[in-house]
Design a protein around this motif. Structure first.
Motif, PDB file in Angstrom:
ATOM      1  N   LYS B 188       1.135 -10.107  37.627  1.00  0.00           N
ATOM      2  CA  LYS B 188       2.509  -9.600  37.796  1.00  0.00           C
ATOM      3  C   LYS B 188       3.527 -10.684  37.452  1.00  0.00           C
ATOM      4  N   LEU B 189       3.210 -11.905  37.861  1.00  0.00           N
ATOM      5  CA  LEU B 189       4.111 -13.027  37.582  1.00  0.00           C
ATOM      6  C   LEU B 189       4.247 -13.243  36.068  1.00  0.00           C
ATOM      7  N   VAL B 190       3.110 -13.149  35.376  1.00  0.00           N
ATOM      8  CA  VAL B 190       3.116 -13.315  33.917  1.00  0.00           C
ATOM      9  C   VAL B 190       3.965 -12.213  33.282  1.00  0.00           C
ATOM     10  N   GLU B 191       3.801 -11.004  33.787  1.00  0.00           N
ATOM     11  CA  GLU B 191       4.550  -9.857  33.277  1.00  0.00           C
ATOM     12  C   GLU B 191       6.057 -10.061  33.496  1.00  0.00           C
ATOM     13  N   GLU B 192       6.400 -10.447  34.696  1.00  0.00           N
ATOM     14  CA  GLU B 192       7.804 -10.583  35.087  1.00  0.00           C
ATOM     15  C   GLU B 192       8.507 -11.715  34.344  1.00  0.00           C
ATOM     16  N   ARG B 193       7.802 -12.801  34.148  1.00  0.00           N
ATOM     17  CA  ARG B 193       8.424 -14.003  33.558  1.00  0.00           C
ATOM     18  C   ARG B 193       8.046 -14.212  32.100  1.00  0.00           C
ATOM     19  N   GLN B 194       7.426 -13.229  31.482  1.00  0.00           N
ATOM     20  CA  GLN B 194       7.006 -13.340  30.080  1.00  0.00           C
ATOM     21  C   GLN B 194       6.153 -14.586  29.834  1.00  0.00           C
ATOM     22  N   GLY B 195       5.112 -14.676  30.638  1.00  0.00           N
ATOM     23  CA  GLY B 195       4.167 -15.779  30.458  1.00  0.00           C
ATOM     24  C   GLY B 195       3.535 -15.726  29.087  1.00  0.00           C
ATOM     25  N   TYR B 196       3.202 -16.903  28.528  1.00  0.00           N
ATOM     26  CA  TYR B 196       2.698 -16.928  27.160  1.00  0.00           C
ATOM     27  C   TYR B 196       1.435 -17.783  27.037  1.00  0.00           C
ATOM     28  N   ASP B 197       0.752 -17.584  25.897  1.00  0.00           N
ATOM     29  CA  ASP B 197      -0.448 -18.357  25.558  1.00  0.00           C
ATOM     30  C   ASP B 197      -0.033 -19.594  24.767  1.00  0.00           C
ATOM     31  N   LEU B 198      -0.798 -20.666  24.887  1.00  0.00           N
ATOM     32  CA  LEU B 198      -0.587 -21.816  24.005  1.00  0.00           C
ATOM     33  C   LEU B 198      -1.289 -21.547  22.670  1.00  0.00           C
ATOM     34  N   LEU B 199      -0.601 -21.828  21.580  1.00  0.00           N
ATOM     35  CA  LEU B 199      -1.139 -21.674  20.219  1.00  0.00           C
ATOM     36  C   LEU B 199      -1.932 -20.377  20.042  1.00  0.00           C
ATOM     37  N   PRO B 200      -1.303 -19.231  20.318  1.00  0.00           N
ATOM     38  CA  PRO B 200      -2.048 -17.970  20.212  1.00  0.00           C
ATOM     39  C   PRO B 200      -2.553 -17.714  18.798  1.00  0.00           C
ATOM     40  N   GLU B 201      -1.869 -18.300  17.795  1.00  0.00           N
ATOM     41  CA  GLU B 201      -2.245 -18.044  16.399  1.00  0.00           C
ATOM     42  C   GLU B 201      -3.638 -18.568  16.063  1.00  0.00           C
ATOM     43  N   LEU B 202      -4.167 -19.480  16.881  1.00  0.00           N
ATOM     44  CA  LEU B 202      -5.511 -20.000  16.596  1.00  0.00           C
ATOM     45  C   LEU B 202      -6.601 -19.032  17.051  1.00  0.00           C
ATOM     46  N   GLY B 203      -6.236 -18.101  17.925  1.00  0.00           N
ATOM     47  CA  GLY B 203      -7.171 -17.027  18.256  1.00  0.00           C
ATOM     48  C   GLY B 203      -8.193 -17.333  19.339  1.00  0.00           C
ATOM     49  N   TYR B 204      -7.977 -18.373  20.142  1.00  0.00           N
ATOM     50  CA  TYR B 204      -8.959 -18.677  21.184  1.00  0.00           C
ATOM     51  C   TYR B 204      -8.747 -17.851  22.461  1.00  0.00           C
ATOM     52  N   LYS B 205      -7.656 -17.116  22.523  1.00  0.00           N
ATOM     53  CA  LYS B 205      -7.335 -16.256  23.656  1.00  0.00           C
ATOM     54  C   LYS B 205      -7.431 -16.975  25.014  1.00  0.00           C
ATOM     55  N   PRO B 206      -6.533 -17.938  25.231  1.00  0.00           N
ATOM     56  CA  PRO B 206      -6.576 -18.653  26.507  1.00  0.00           C
ATOM     57  C   PRO B 206      -6.347 -17.696  27.677  1.00  0.00           C
ATOM     58  N   VAL B 207      -7.022 -17.954  28.793  1.00  0.00           N
ATOM     59  CA  VAL B 207      -6.800 -17.158  29.999  1.00  0.00           C
ATOM     60  C   VAL B 207      -5.575 -17.700  30.742  1.00  0.00           C
ATOM     61  N   ASN B 208      -5.480 -19.029  30.856  1.00  0.00           N
ATOM     62  CA  ASN B 208      -4.314 -19.624  31.520  1.00  0.00           C
ATOM     63  C   ASN B 208      -3.034 -19.246  30.777  1.00  0.00           C
ATOM     64  N   LYS B 209      -1.978 -19.056  31.560  1.00  0.00           N
ATOM     65  CA  LYS B 209      -0.687 -18.719  30.961  1.00  0.00           C
ATOM     66  C   LYS B 209       0.373 -19.730  31.395  1.00  0.00           C
ATOM     67  N   TYR B 210       1.382 -19.865  30.555  1.00  0.00           N
ATOM     68  CA  TYR B 210       2.532 -20.723  30.874  1.00  0.00           C
ATOM     69  C   TYR B 210       3.772 -19.852  31.036  1.00  0.00           C
ATOM     70  N   LEU B 211       4.561 -20.138  32.087  1.00  0.00           N
ATOM     71  CA  LEU B 211       5.820 -19.411  32.279  1.00  0.00           C
ATOM     72  C   LEU B 211       6.936 -20.263  31.683  1.00  0.00           C
ATOM     73  N   PRO B 212       7.741 -19.706  30.783  1.00  0.00           N
ATOM     74  CA  PRO B 212       8.752 -20.518  30.090  1.00  0.00           C
ATOM     75  C   PRO B 212       9.857 -20.968  31.048  1.00  0.00           C
ATOM     76  N   PRO B 213      10.493 -22.103  30.748  1.00  0.00           N
ATOM     77  CA  PRO B 213      11.638 -22.525  31.561  1.00  0.00           C
ATOM     78  C   PRO B 213      12.725 -21.456  31.498  1.00  0.00           C
ATOM     79  N   ARG B 214      13.361 -21.201  32.628  1.00  0.00           N
ATOM     80  CA  ARG B 214      14.456 -20.218  32.631  1.00  0.00           C
ATOM     81  C   ARG B 214      15.647 -20.783  31.866  1.00  0.00           C
ATOM     82  N   ARG B 215      16.444 -19.894  31.304  1.00  0.00           N
ATOM     83  CA  ARG B 215      17.681 -20.329  30.638  1.00  0.00           C
ATOM     84  C   ARG B 215      18.647 -20.811  31.710  1.00  0.00           C
ATOM     85  N   ARG B 216      19.313 -21.891  31.428  1.00  0.00           N
ATOM     86  CA  ARG B 216      20.302 -22.393  32.391  1.00  0.00           C
ATOM     87  C   ARG B 216      21.665 -22.413  31.724  1.00  0.00           C
ATOM     88  N   PRO B 217      22.720 -22.152  32.491  1.00  0.00           N
ATOM     89  CA  PRO B 217      24.040 -22.050  31.873  1.00  0.00           C
ATOM     90  C   PRO B 217      24.689 -23.409  31.637  1.00  0.00           C
TER      91      PRO B 217
END
Lengths: 313, 249
Positions: B188-217
């Motif tokens: 749910k956290l990944v869904e809510e915060r648009q968690g992403y894969d590292l280097l998805p283009e290489l095709g290893y399909k990582p299980v771990n996800k990274y949540l991007p830094p929020r935009r700050r004003p």
């Protein structure tokens, strides 16, 4: 990539050994076959080079005493396949020696065993190349010319070695000169094409892509994760300076070109001198292949370096 | 066996981490906790070579990098923990010649068996994320175990059955759970915060996800200062407008 000397020694010596074995096998039942004693010594040399190479390759292992375990995962691993094929090749190679000893020249069984030894030798060298070519993490290795270059180096190495025996044995003929020079020309061509290609490959990955932070703008490392280099940096971070690359490439080309000229010269020279020319050609080629193999590692840029401050990969 | 298990069936358990790059402060507590636990647990020892010398070399399974992202007023530091991502299509597993490197079918954890590893290092070449570190003293490869000896450990209190790095994080920037279950907290956290894969283009399909830094004003705030008092007609705003003009002369 850090050049592992044991791996360089392994791939060059065993490559030449498998090349010689393949050519001995293919010519065993033909007119181009070596005389009995010469053929036996050549076969022993091929097996010696292969065995020396295989032993050298275990020196880079952390646990050499467990090396036998590497034969188990041939379903998925090219390294395992290489091990299985390397050992399997001994069977027809030794059979070839026995048949050769028993004097069955021109026999169909000799031809069959010879071709089997050749096919397994070629497959072993292909498996060696595939270990590198299958790694998507290194663009200079994940390249369609890597396997052909490994094969052509084996052919050139085997061809020049075969020419030595044919020349000293007084049976050197068109087949031997063509095999050696074709191997060398092909190798020169493939090496040039390979270098040209890796120099022109797009390097479109940067730290922003590696960290997934590209929507924030350009990404730079401002603090390393640790104060001293770790294993990843020591193993994957090694890279040769560009000016050395140019010099070493020219040295490789020079060695192979002189080797080719010596092979051509040996066709025109009388017996003993021709043998010496072929010997020199083989030695020069071996030196050139050591340099080329060292460059193969030193030029390889691993993607992981993007996390450690590299700007491009 | 270094062939990968089939992880495509629905409901397949995929244990992993979700790392919040917005809240990570780069304190290195996760890295230290990882070293501390794994130097005594299933992965022990994590050798240190020449620890007090000029060129120390230590095996760590988790590293925290510091990056600067963006330019000008919007530039920011991003603390970036990096460890094994327990990929679904793990090339480090398939290249292993001995079967020492394997991915568990039951939960997707990628492990190295230290008793059968021959230390050929090929798995570390196959990993684009630098997750594997060779132990020159033991002659075998080391990697994150997702604290397999904690998460299933009945001797620990239930709240401690999480990876040591997750337990140690003071800002809760590290989350542990089943990313194969779409209803888990981490999914749910990944869904809510648009968690992403590292280097998805290489095709290893990582299980771990990274949540991007929020935009700050940050940038907007500076832009507002530039245009101070250009609108509004209160006494203060007119005073600042007069002051701005007087000072700009």
């Amino acid at each position: 990539m850090h050049p592992a000397y044991s791996v360089i020694l392994f791939t060059t010596t065993s490559g030449a050994g498998y090349g010689l074995l393949a050519l001995l096998g293919l010519t065993a039942a033909t007119e181009a076959a070596l005389p009995r004693i010469g053929g036996l010594i050549a076969l022993l040399l091929a097996l010696g080079l292969i065995t020396f190479g295989l032993l050298a390759s275990t020196f880079h292992l952390g646990r050499p005493e467990r090396a036998w375990r590497a034969f188990s995962q041939w379903r998925s691993s090219w390294l395992s396949r290489e091990g299985v094929l390397a050992v399997a090749t001994y069977v027809p190679a030794l059979a070839l020696g026995l048949l050769w000893l028993s004097g069955r020249e021109g026999d169909w069984l000799l031809a069959l065993v010879g071709v089997t030894a050749a096919v397994l030798s070629i497959l072993t060298v292909m498996a060696t190349g595939m270990i590198y070519a299958s790694l998507k993490t290194i663009r200079q290795w994940h390249h369609p010319l890597v396997v052909p270059a490994y094969l052509s180096f084996a052919l050139a190495g085997g061809g020049t070695l075969l020419l030595i025996f044919a020349s000293f044995g007084g049976v050197a003929g068109l087949v031997h000169w063509i095999l050696a020079s074709a191997g060398l020309v092909l190798t020169l061509l493939l090496v040039l094409l390979y270098w040209r290609s890796i120099d022109r490959q797009p390097r479109d990955l940067d730290p922003a892509a590696a960290t997934g932070l590209s929507n924030l703008g350009p990404v730079r490392q401002w603090e390393a994760a640790h104060t001293a280099d770790n294993y990843v940096q020591r193993e994957m971070g090694y890279q040769v300076a560009r000016r050395h690359t140019g010099r070493l490439r020219r040295l490789t080309l020079l060695g192979m070109t002189i080797s080719l000229l010596l092979v051509i010269a040996s066709a025109l020279l009388p017996g003993l001198v021709a043998g010496l020319a072929a010997l020199l050609a083989a030695l020069l080629l071996f030196a050139a292949s050591l340099v080329q193999r060292w460059l193969f590692f030193a030029q390889a840029e691993h993607i992981v370096n993007l996390y450690y401050g590299a700007q491009r990969a | 066996m270094t062939s990968l298990p089939d992880t495509s069936r629905p409901g397949q358990k995929k244990l992993g981490l979700v790392i919040d790059l917005d809240t990570c402060v780069g304190c290195q507590a996760c890295a230290v906790a990882c070293k501390e636990w794994n130097d005594q647990g299933w992965s022990a020892p994590l050798s240190d070579i020449d620890p007090y010398g000029a060129q120390p070399l230590g095996v760590w399974l988790n590293r925290v990098h510091g990056y600067e992202a963006g330019e000008g007023a919007n530039a920011r530091t991003v603390h970036f923990p990096r460890s094994c991502l327990h990929c679904e299509d793990a090339a480090c597993v398939t290249v292993c010649p001995t079967g020492a490197s394997f991915k568990r079918a039951e939960d997707g954890i990628v492990l190295v068996d230290p008793d059968t590893c021959i230390g050929c290092k090929l798995c570390s070449w196959a990993c684009p994320y630098g997750a594997r570190e060779y132990d020159p003293d033991q002659g075998v490869m080391r990697k994150c175990t997702l604290c397999v000896d904690r998460i299933y450990n009945d001797n620990l209190a239930p709240e401690d059955r999480v990876p040591a790095c997750v337990k140690a994080c003071p800002t809760s920037a590290r989350h542990y759970g089943d990313l194969g279950d779409p209803n888990s907290d981490v999914s749910k956290l990944v869904e809510e915060r648009q968690g992403y894969d590292l280097l998805p283009e290489l095709g290893y399909k990582p299980v771990n996800k990274y949540l991007p830094p929020r935009r700050r004003p940050v940038g907007e705030h500076l832009a507002a200062m530039d245009s101070v008092g250009e609108e509004g007609n209160s006494l203060t705003e007119r005073f600042f407008r007069w002051a701005d003009k007087a000072l700009s002369r």
